[in-house]
Design an enzyme around this catalytic site. Structure first.
Site, short mmCIF file in Angstrom:
data_model
loop_
_atom_site.label_atom_id
_atom_site.label_comp_id
_atom_site.label_asym_id
_atom_site.label_seq_id
_atom_site.Cartn_x
_atom_site.Cartn_y
_atom_site.Cartn_z
N ASP A 1 -72.21 -8.13 142.73
CA ASP A 1 -72.20 -9.32 141.90
C ASP A 1 -73.40 -10.20 142.27
OD1 ASP A 1 -71.27 -11.47 140.23
OD2 ASP A 1 -69.23 -10.76 140.50
N ASP B 1 -73.55 -10.24 132.56
CA ASP B 1 -72.48 -11.23 132.52
C ASP B 1 -73.04 -12.52 131.94
OD1 ASP B 1 -70.01 -12.34 132.93
OD2 ASP B 1 -70.08 -12.31 135.11
N ASP C 1 -62.42 -12.89 132.55
CA ASP C 1 -61.85 -13.44 133.79
C ASP C 1 -60.34 -13.60 133.70
OD1 ASP C 1 -64.46 -13.52 134.51
OD2 ASP C 1 -64.70 -15.67 134.20
N HIS D 1 -61.72 -5.40 140.12
CA HIS D 1 -62.66 -6.52 140.34
C HIS D 1 -61.86 -7.72 140.81
CE1 HIS D 1 -66.14 -8.96 140.10
NE2 HIS D 1 -65.88 -9.54 138.94
#
Length: 939
Positions: A426, A539, A614, A672
């Site tokens: 990330d 993202d 998310d 994740h």
């Protein structure tokens, strides 16, 4: 990854804390106040205030012109005398295209580019009849006709005596024409008042007809609008459009993802419409029509007779209202209607409202679900064919700390005998959130790290976001600025906003030159430390702007000549497109890319994978992952998944295990977790749970041949891989609202366990006269029934359809690449007619050679008359495989006296064993090459 910004805020200080307070305010769910309702969106409020009734629009039949490919006709708004141009096209493949634009706008209105793969081929239209009331056109197939009614304007599509669909039947067509603001003397750019009789010269008459004053316009948000502290200057004034569609005989509509809601779309009367506006929504709520990260403006309508689709090609903020004359009726009420002979035909009405652009809509007339999928694919393309490894298991968190951490996690999978293919990094892997770089302390030797995992035939994904740190010493920023590639603000300077690096610029991905430059940055000599086993994650590409209105870009920012309001929903698609092209280019066009995106639009399926954003470690978020991915599959995006375990919060061990068991049977399979959550590697929850997770992942790997074959078919046909039951059983009304189970292809049915403490689930097995086999026990069950299945923590209820043949690889190794040459097991599930069919697809798993050189094996597998046969489906293909058939398991079989293999003109006997209690015949080591012609006879 709308991430809680605690660690980031420590670095950026109090100023940034003010900008992103809503990210860290202690709330454990979305702050709805950060996002508009329809009442807070001026154009939506204006348009929705219109009531169904008499339309002011009239067709001027004397302006009709008909060519081989299109019909044009002017419309006039009798209230303000503005003329519109209607274009009608009959498209190949049973589709109709309707375009409506201003006849002579003050300036061009935005028309969406790059989404359609080509200009759709047309078929001739012909006039069947015409009078003062309208025109009847032939659409060719099956007595299809398009009726244009003149006063008020309305379009009806008929098939024989049946009305399939109507446009503007409720009179909600509205087209806010470009105009000059009354209190300014400035002419619009490029306006020729002598020619534009419908524009500037009509201004005063428009105002009188509309009953508008300058004060009213400001109050209504027509020329400027404020939300919270953000002002939208609206230099072009009101530009919104609206059109209603009526669907007689339809009660069930689907699509228009992405929303965290049920598969069947709900009516929106009395609440907000479904919103289509790509937004970074922090820990989204479930079961509401709020906008999320990506959107596809495609709606499917279905009943037992037909499936049709509506594709609204507009990239601006869009709201969709749905109403139904059966909404609110109970099952008893509907039965009472039937008994009493109520004549009311069920009908669903759908209204689309967009802030700008033109009306450009494709009506896809089916009639079967698969026809609609093919029609939409012919317009926007099919799902990209991922490398085989992309369908395996992915391990991710925000963030693996450093190279030693990556090495330890990689080793942990080996120590616990759990396969994986990709490990992910990330934003913390970069040098200060500067993308295309590596942290010089924590990831000082990226090639050494990548080489280490490559030696185990594994891969890595690193994040590359589309916000660029404003830093004169950062090469990426300096080059974008020097080339003029940033999005501009309304005053002409580079648009800047806050995101993970702090002050950030936003590349203008709508610019083809910017996209080409971005793609070039993935070259190995540009992206330092990258190697061929490094792939990419885009993202925050809604785009996310922490201090922007609704956490995104100001609508009056400029992309060349166009405002951001016109192109907003395209931004993420363009980022995805450019990144994917970069991966292809770096290999000289030989290697298939793998790119994950959060924001998407129609056509995004051509570029890779998406995920549902998310989510949270909650049972309801596990459940909602099923309808969310099913909805995406209906509109072309098959490579979909949800963060296994939930991104936010800490899952219980039961929830984590159940999520692995669910994710193992969804197309994109990635764990994740948020930076602030405890570590979640699969072996950290005790030996018993490790074993359960290991088994779920191993089931995924064993089925990779079937998954790969399904994605090859999706790439060729546009059919979804993860399918709603009604897609395969379109006449079975019991399937129309099911969204807690699904099909993989047509042959595997999965009902995950998504309830805490569940001791059983009830699965609906469709298909009267069909049979289904439990893939774990081989027990046979009849179709067209609700089956109660007792479950334990090790249970994953999965059934194989009788009449199918599914290839598997049962020698599971540490990665999919390690299994390349391993043998196959064929699971043959017989139907009551004692037949079955399936396919086997094999290629090298990673290059485009399947397409450019026809290097693949594609075989038809059939069982009939006690004979199992493999036949070549591609006679001019050239590919050899070392894999062989080591086992054949036949479910629903009878015991033979002997089994004979016929291959290469020779006969040989095959060992077998028969389980009479379960009617299962197992053929052991028949030994034929997976790419060869052969027949096995049961005698």
């Amino acid at each position: 990854m709308a991430k809680m910004a605690a660690s980031f805020i420590e670095r950026m200080g109090l100023l940034f804390m003010v900008c992103v307070t809503f990210f860290v305010g202690g709330s454990l769910a979305v702050d709805r106040g950060n996002f508009k309702t329809c009442d807070q969106s001026a154009f939506c409020k204006r348009q929705r205030a219109m009531k169904p009734g008499q339309s002011p629009y009239r067709a001027l039949l004397d302006t009709l012109e008909l060519s081989d490919s299109r019909l044009t006709l002017q419309l006039i708004n009798d209230n303000n005398k503005v003329h519109l141009l209607l274009e009608l096209y009959r498209l190949q493949g049973n589709m109709t295209r309707v375009k409506i634009n201003e006849l002579k706008p003050l300036k061009p209105r935005f028309e969406v580019p790059d989404v359609l793969i080509a200009e759709p081929p047309t078929e001739p239209l012909s006039v069947l009849s015409q009078d003062d009331n309208g025109v009847v056109l032939s659409l060719g197939a099956e007595s299809q006709r398009l009726i244009v009614s003149a006063r008020p304007f309305r379009l009806d599509i008929m098939e024989g005596p049946e009305l399939l669909l109507s446009l503007n039947s409720r009179g909600l067509l509205a087209f806010e024409h470009l105009r000059l603001r009354k209190d300014t003397q400035a002419d619009a750019e490029g306006v020729d008042k002598n020619e534009n009789v419908d524009g500037a010269e009509q201004q005063e008459e428009d105002k009188a007809a509309d009953g508008e004053s300058d004060k009213d316009e400001v109050q209504d948000g027509m020329w400027e609008e404020t939300f919270k502290s953000h002002a939208d200057s609206k230099p072009n004034g009101p530009t919104s459009i609206s059109l209603d569609f009526s669907l007689p005989g339809v009660e069930h509509v689907y699509g228009i993802p992405e929303h965290a809601d049920s598969l069947k779309l709900k009516t929106t009367d009395g609440g907000d419409p479904y919103r289509l506006y790509n937004l970074d929504v922090f820990q989204y709520e479930l079961y509401n029509p709020m906008a999320l990260y990506g959107h596809v403006p495609v709606l499917l309508a279905h009943n037992t007779q037909r499936t049709l689709g509506i594709f609204w090609l507009n990239a601006a903020e869009t709201w969709v209202d749905i109403s139904s004359n059966t909404a609110g009726k109970t099952v008893f009420g509907k039965m009472l209607d039937y008994v009493q002979g109520a004549s009311e035909t069920p009908q669903t009405d759908v209204r689309w409202i967009s802030e700008s652009g033109i009306i450009d809509v494709f009506v896809m007339l089916g009639p079967k679900p698969t026809d609609v999928f093919a029609q939409y694919a012919s317009l926007t393309g099919t799902q990209s064919f991922p490398p085989l490894a992309g369908l395996a298991y992915h391990q991710c968190r925000w963030n693996y700390n450093d190279q030693d951490d990556v090495r330890a996690v990689d080793q942990g999978f080996d120590e616990h005998d759990i396969p994986y293919d990709f490990i992910w990094l990330d934003i913390e892997h970069t040098d200060g959130k500067r993308y295309f770089t590596w942290d010089p302390h924590k990831f000082s030797q990226p090639k050494e790290m990548l080489q280490g995992i490559m030696e185990k035939k594994r891969k890595m994904v690193a994040i590359v976001d589309p916000h660029i740190k404003v830093d004169g010493s950062y090469k990426i920023h300096s080059e974008i600025r020097s080339r003029g590639f940033y999005v501009k603000n309304k005053d002409g300077g580079d648009y800047e906003g806050w995101c993970w690096p702090g002050n950030s610029g936003y590349p203008d991905f709508t610019n083809p030159e910017m996209r080409a430059w971005w793609a070039s940055q993935f070259a190995y000599d540009q992206y330092e430390g990258s190697m061929e086993n490094l792939y990419t994650w885009n993202d925050m590409n809604e785009p996310s702007v922490f201090n922007g209105p609704e956490v995104t870009m100001h609508k009056d920012a400029m992309h060349g000549n166009w405002e951001h309001r016109d192109v907003h929903n395209l931004y993420g698609l363009y980022v995805h497109m450019a990144t994917t092209e970069g991966q292809i280019q770096r290999s000289g066009g030989t290697e298939r890319p793998f790119v994950l995106t959060r924001a998407f639009f129609a056509g995004s399926q051509r570029y890779g994978a998406v995920w549902t954003g998310d989510n949270a470690a909650e049972w309801d978020h596990l459940k909602i992952s099923i309808p969310m991915c099913l909805s995406l599959g209906l509109v072309g995006i098959s490579l979909c998944g949800a963060d296994v375990g939930g991104f936010f919060k800490h899952p219980s061990t039961e929830l984590l295990v159940r999520w692995y068991q669910t994710g193992a049977y969804q197309p994109f399979f990635r764990a994740h977790a948020h930076l602030d959550t405890p570590r979640r590697e699969p072996w950290l929850f005790g030996p018993e749970n490790t074993a359960l997770i290991r088994e779920a992942i191993r089931q995924r790997y064993a089925l990779l041949p079937y998954w790969y074959q399904q994605f090859y078919q999706a790439h060729k046909t546009g059919h979804p891989v993860m399918r709603a039951l009604w897609v395969e059983y379109p006449k079975d009304t019991a399937t129309f609202t099911i969204d807690d189970q699904f099909l993989i292809g047509r042959d595997l049915l999965v009902h995950p366990v998504t309830e805490e403490g569940a001791r059983g689930v009830t699965a609906y097995l469709p298909g009267a006269g069909e049979v289904w086999y439990d893939v774990h026990t081989f027990q046979k069950h009849n179709g067209a029934q609700n089956l109660y299945i007792p479950v334990t923590m090790s249970s994953i209820p999965v059934f194989q359809r009788g009449g199918s043949i599914i290839p598997k690889k049962l020698r599971v190794r540490r990665s999919s690449s390690c299994m390349e040459n391993d043998p196959y097991t064929l699971i043959v599930a017989l139907n009551p007619q004692r037949t079955a069919e399936g396919e086997l697809y094999i290629d090298d798993g990673h290059t485009f050679n399947y397409d450019t050189k026809k290097e693949f094996v594609h075989r038809s597998l059939t069982f009939a008359n006690n004979s199992l046969t493999s036949r070549n489906l591609c006679l001019d293909c050239q590919f050899s495989t070392k894999s062989w058939i080591e086992k054949v398991v036949i479910l629903g079989a009878s015991k033979p006296n002997k089994v004979t293999l016929k291959m290469d003109g020779k006969d040989s006997s095959v060992e077998f064993e028969f389980d009479a209690s379960m009617s299962v015949l197992t053929l052991r080591k028949p030994g034929m090459n997976a790419g060869a012609d052969w027949t096995v006879l049961l005698q």
